[in-house]
Write a protein that holds these residues in place. Sequence first.
Motif, PDB file in Angstrom:
ATOM      1  N   PRO A  61      14.001  48.918 -10.764  1.00 57.80           N
ATOM      2  CA  PRO A  61      13.858  50.272 -10.218  1.00 57.80           C
ATOM      3  C   PRO A  61      14.810  50.531  -9.041  1.00 57.80           C
ATOM      4  CG  PRO A  61      11.712  49.227 -10.500  1.00 57.80           C
ATOM      5  CD  PRO A  61      12.741  48.158 -10.715  1.00 57.80           C
ATOM      6  N   VAL A  62      15.321  51.749  -8.994  1.00 58.20           N
ATOM      7  CA  VAL A  62      16.164  52.221  -7.894  1.00 58.20           C
ATOM      8  C   VAL A  62      15.375  53.271  -7.115  1.00 58.20           C
ATOM      9  CG1 VAL A  62      18.260  53.472  -7.267  1.00 58.20           C
ATOM     10  CG2 VAL A  62      18.328  51.788  -9.104  1.00 58.20           C
ATOM     11  N   GLN A  63      15.318  53.099  -5.783  1.00 52.90           N
ATOM     12  CA  GLN A  63      14.637  54.061  -4.931  1.00 52.90           C
ATOM     13  C   GLN A  63      15.682  54.831  -4.132  1.00 52.90           C
ATOM     14  OE1 GLN A  63      11.401  55.099  -4.499  1.00 52.90           O
ATOM     15  NE2 GLN A  63      12.267  56.594  -3.078  1.00 52.90           N
ATOM     16  N   ILE A  64      15.642  56.159  -4.236  1.00 53.39           N
ATOM     17  CA  ILE A  64      16.577  57.008  -3.502  1.00 53.39           C
ATOM     18  C   ILE A  64      15.774  57.878  -2.537  1.00 53.39           C
ATOM     19  CG2 ILE A  64      18.346  58.795  -3.651  1.00 53.39           C
ATOM     20  CD1 ILE A  64      18.999  57.830  -6.446  1.00 53.39           C
ATOM     21  N   THR A  65      16.078  57.729  -1.248  1.00 54.47           N
ATOM     22  CA  THR A  65      15.421  58.532  -0.212  1.00 54.47           C
ATOM     23  C   THR A  65      16.443  59.489   0.367  1.00 54.47           C
ATOM     24  OG1 THR A  65      13.956  56.674   0.328  1.00 54.47           O
ATOM     25  CG2 THR A  65      14.095  58.466   1.916  1.00 54.47           C
ATOM     26  N   VAL A  66      16.181  60.783   0.212  1.00 48.34           N
ATOM     27  CA  VAL A  66      17.095  61.824   0.692  1.00 48.34           C
ATOM     28  C   VAL A  66      16.527  62.405   1.980  1.00 48.34           C
ATOM     29  CG1 VAL A  66      18.295  63.956   0.136  1.00 48.34           C
ATOM     30  CG2 VAL A  66      17.739  62.344  -1.687  1.00 48.34           C
ATOM     31  N   TYR A  67      17.343  62.420   3.029  1.00 49.09           N
ATOM     32  CA  TYR A  67      16.895  62.881   4.350  1.00 49.09           C
ATOM     33  C   TYR A  67      17.269  64.335   4.614  1.00 49.09           C
ATOM     34  CZ  TYR A  67      15.995  57.956   5.148  1.00 49.09           C
ATOM     35  OH  TYR A  67      15.512  56.683   5.040  1.00 49.09           O
ATOM     36  N   LEU A  68      17.798  65.015   3.617  1.00 45.40           N
ATOM     37  CA  LEU A  68      18.157  66.422   3.763  1.00 45.40           C
ATOM     38  C   LEU A  68      16.936  67.277   3.411  1.00 45.40           C
ATOM     39  CD1 LEU A  68      20.509  68.297   4.463  1.00 45.40           C
ATOM     40  CD2 LEU A  68      21.108  68.351   2.050  1.00 45.40           C
ATOM     41  N   GLU A  69      16.011  67.342   4.350  1.00 49.11           N
ATOM     42  CA  GLU A  69      14.772  68.083   4.153  1.00 49.11           C
ATOM     43  C   GLU A  69      14.377  68.747   5.463  1.00 49.11           C
ATOM     44  OE1 GLU A  69      13.130  69.752   2.222  1.00 49.11           O
ATOM     45  OE2 GLU A  69      11.932  68.355   1.015  1.00 49.11           O
ATOM     46  N   GLY A  70      13.745  69.906   5.355  1.00 52.31           N
ATOM     47  CA  GLY A  70      13.324  70.623   6.555  1.00 52.31           C
ATOM     48  C   GLY A  70      13.855  72.046   6.555  1.00 52.31           C
ATOM     49  N   GLU A  71      13.896  72.628   7.739  1.00 53.63           N
ATOM     50  CA  GLU A  71      14.379  74.001   7.902  1.00 53.63           C
ATOM     51  C   GLU A  71      15.841  73.990   8.340  1.00 53.63           C
ATOM     52  OE1 GLU A  71      12.839  76.815   7.213  1.00 53.63           O
ATOM     53  OE2 GLU A  71      11.079  75.724   6.496  1.00 53.63           O
ATOM     54  N   PHE A  72      16.721  74.549   7.522  1.00 56.40           N
ATOM     55  CA  PHE A  72      18.128  74.647   7.870  1.00 56.40           C
ATOM     56  C   PHE A  72      18.733  75.837   7.139  1.00 56.40           C
ATOM     57  CE2 PHE A  72      18.018  72.306   4.033  1.00 56.40           C
ATOM     58  CZ  PHE A  72      17.352  71.105   4.260  1.00 56.40           C
ATOM     59  N   PRO A  73      19.991  76.212   7.463  1.00 48.50           N
ATOM     60  CA  PRO A  73      20.613  77.408   6.877  1.00 48.50           C
ATOM     61  C   PRO A  73      20.701  77.345   5.354  1.00 48.50           C
ATOM     62  CG  PRO A  73      21.849  76.678   8.788  1.00 48.50           C
ATOM     63  CD  PRO A  73      20.834  75.621   8.508  1.00 48.50           C
ATOM     64  N   ALA A  74      20.979  78.508   4.759  1.00 48.69           N
ATOM     65  CA  ALA A  74      20.973  78.647   3.302  1.00 48.69           C
ATOM     66  C   ALA A  74      21.976  77.719   2.625  1.00 48.69           C
ATOM     67  CB  ALA A  74      21.267  80.102   2.927  1.00 48.69           C
ATOM     68  N   GLY A  75      23.145  77.503   3.257  1.00 50.13           N
ATOM     69  CA  GLY A  75      24.149  76.638   2.654  1.00 50.13           C
ATOM     70  C   GLY A  75      23.635  75.226   2.448  1.00 50.13           C
ATOM     71  N   PHE A  76      22.939  74.696   3.446  1.00 49.12           N
ATOM     72  CA  PHE A  76      22.403  73.345   3.325  1.00 49.12           C
ATOM     73  C   PHE A  76      21.217  73.309   2.361  1.00 49.12           C
ATOM     74  CE2 PHE A  76      24.890  72.869   7.148  1.00 49.12           C
ATOM     75  CZ  PHE A  76      25.405  71.602   7.007  1.00 49.12           C
ATOM     76  N   LYS A  77      20.506  74.421   2.235  1.00 52.04           N
ATOM     77  CA  LYS A  77      19.446  74.476   1.232  1.00 52.04           C
ATOM     78  C   LYS A  77      20.047  74.393  -0.169  1.00 52.04           C
ATOM     79  CE  LYS A  77      16.038  77.077   3.939  1.00 52.04           C
ATOM     80  NZ  LYS A  77      15.266  78.335   4.057  1.00 52.04           N
ATOM     81  N   ARG A  78      21.208  75.027  -0.332  1.00 44.74           N
ATOM     82  CA  ARG A  78      21.888  74.940  -1.627  1.00 44.74           C
ATOM     83  C   ARG A  78      22.309  73.500  -1.923  1.00 44.74           C
ATOM     84  NH1 ARG A  78      27.937  76.696  -2.660  1.00 44.74           N
ATOM     85  NH2 ARG A  78      28.127  76.158  -4.857  1.00 44.74           N
TER      86      ARG A  78
END
Length: 561
Positions: free
Chosen positions: A57-74
């Motif tokens: 198994p491969v575990q991927i943890t993405v830290y791009l989460e939370g409140e930020f501008p629309a570009g980063f949400k994209r």
Amino acid sequence: MVNQRKKDLRNLALFIIAIVLFNSVSSNFFTRFDFTAEKRYTLSPLTKSILTSLKEPVQITVYLEGEFPAGFKRLRNSTEDLLRDFDSYAGKNLHFDFVIPLSGDQKSQEEAYQRLLEMGIEPTQLSVKTEDGMSQKMIYPLALITYKGLQVPVKLLQTKAGVSPEEVLNNSIQNLEYAFASAIKKLSVGGSIRIGFTEGHGELNDLQLNDAIQSLGDSYEVGRVDLQTIPVEGLDQLKVLIIAKPETAFSEAEKFKIDYFVRNGGSLIWSIDQVSAELDSLRGAGEQLAFPKKLGLDDILFKYGVRLNYDLIADMNAAQIPLNVGAVGGQSQIELLPWLFYPIFVPVSTHPIVKNLDGIKSEFSSTIDLIAVKNVRAEVILASSPFSRTVKTPTVLSLQMVEQEPDPALFQNAPMPVGVLLEGEFPSNFKNRPIPEGIPGNITIPGKAKPAKMMVLADGDFFKNQVNNSDGSPYPLGFDRFTPDQQFANKSFLLNTVDYLVDDSGIIGLRNKEIKLRLLDRARIRQEKTFWQIINIALPLFVIFLAGIFQHYYRIRKYTR
């Protein structure tokens, strides 16, 4: 009437049964239809092969989460879409999560910040507009991949100076597949590929190469190699040999070992200073004689297809250095001034090694001439800007040069190569020559060369990280302590180069994936704004009005009869 009702119920039942059967069958099969011109939502066959061949198994943890501008949400949503596709092909061997990196009270956030730094995950400062004005927010556009106890960070945001925010996000999104697929492949290989930095000729030491060795060590087995003592057969254990800024000459026996390594398919990175010049010497004496080094490598490099010239590039696109410009009230006045001999090379090549990379910093670079060699293909990867010139050596360099305003007329020049990629079957520098002293008599250069690759760089400082003078700790590669807000792409350049040299599967070709940015024409928007507002607001209402009138008269005619 009753028969009609039974018929309708039977048809409804058959329709429901068909839907249930279709869902049951389709749940066991996966496919998707991508109607985009550039196939932006289609994974490459190589990526699918990597995912389906995972054993653990491969575990991927993405830290791009939370409140930020629309570009980063994209960017965040595109990352999630890609990982869902990965999950579809990896089956039960891939799991991913999106987490908020900094949460809780102040103490918890500080502990999390330090913990992420230790894992090589550094934040990006972002200016966010709020009701009270502008505020600074730390975000983590990174992911951490864990496989069999090994971990490697993945950078999601591909920054580049002089590029619009829309293009930066677009470049980042189109690089996602390569970033994740390449990291997973490296971890699944398990460090079986060996890379050696040469020593014994005054090359950059372990402290100066600290970040380079550590960054490569996340995916490869990295160590030092002394060409004087290593047996010829020992080079067969290496995949890449890196020669980083030697100061003393190579013997004929050492060049024979290099030739043997290349003829057997080994890959090389030459990071060579042809001219002796250091800023530290200039600071001490105010001026320095820049003179050619005698490394004894000209003949072998010429045989492989390049000539490193004994000159220096002065480029108007240069890094800044701090200089004392005087004193006011007994206090020294330090200013940052551009130093023409610290060129910043902005890649314009579309080769996957440098595609979408930011500027790459160098120190006292020289130029490269290309020599046509049979069965060897050469491609310029890095070059000076059009606003540069060369300075022949020997010459005297002085810090007072920064006080002189450069004459633009003298800096009009065609871009000059400073980084060249060579690929093919390289000729031997020792063909029809006796075996040098120190090489066992039973060792010979292979008659038929295997395909090999090498990167030739006319500067020895590309992979050198700066060192903190106060405590001796190394800075990250590409970080300039004098301009901390600017991060150079030296580390990405090194990692991409090594990936390309060791890659036999062609995975780095995924960096050529392009997603076209189809932006609206702002001029037409302003000119035709009212017209399209009428079309989008008034036209639908008018159509509904006509449909209502038509239905009204239709019902009158139908029921009147």
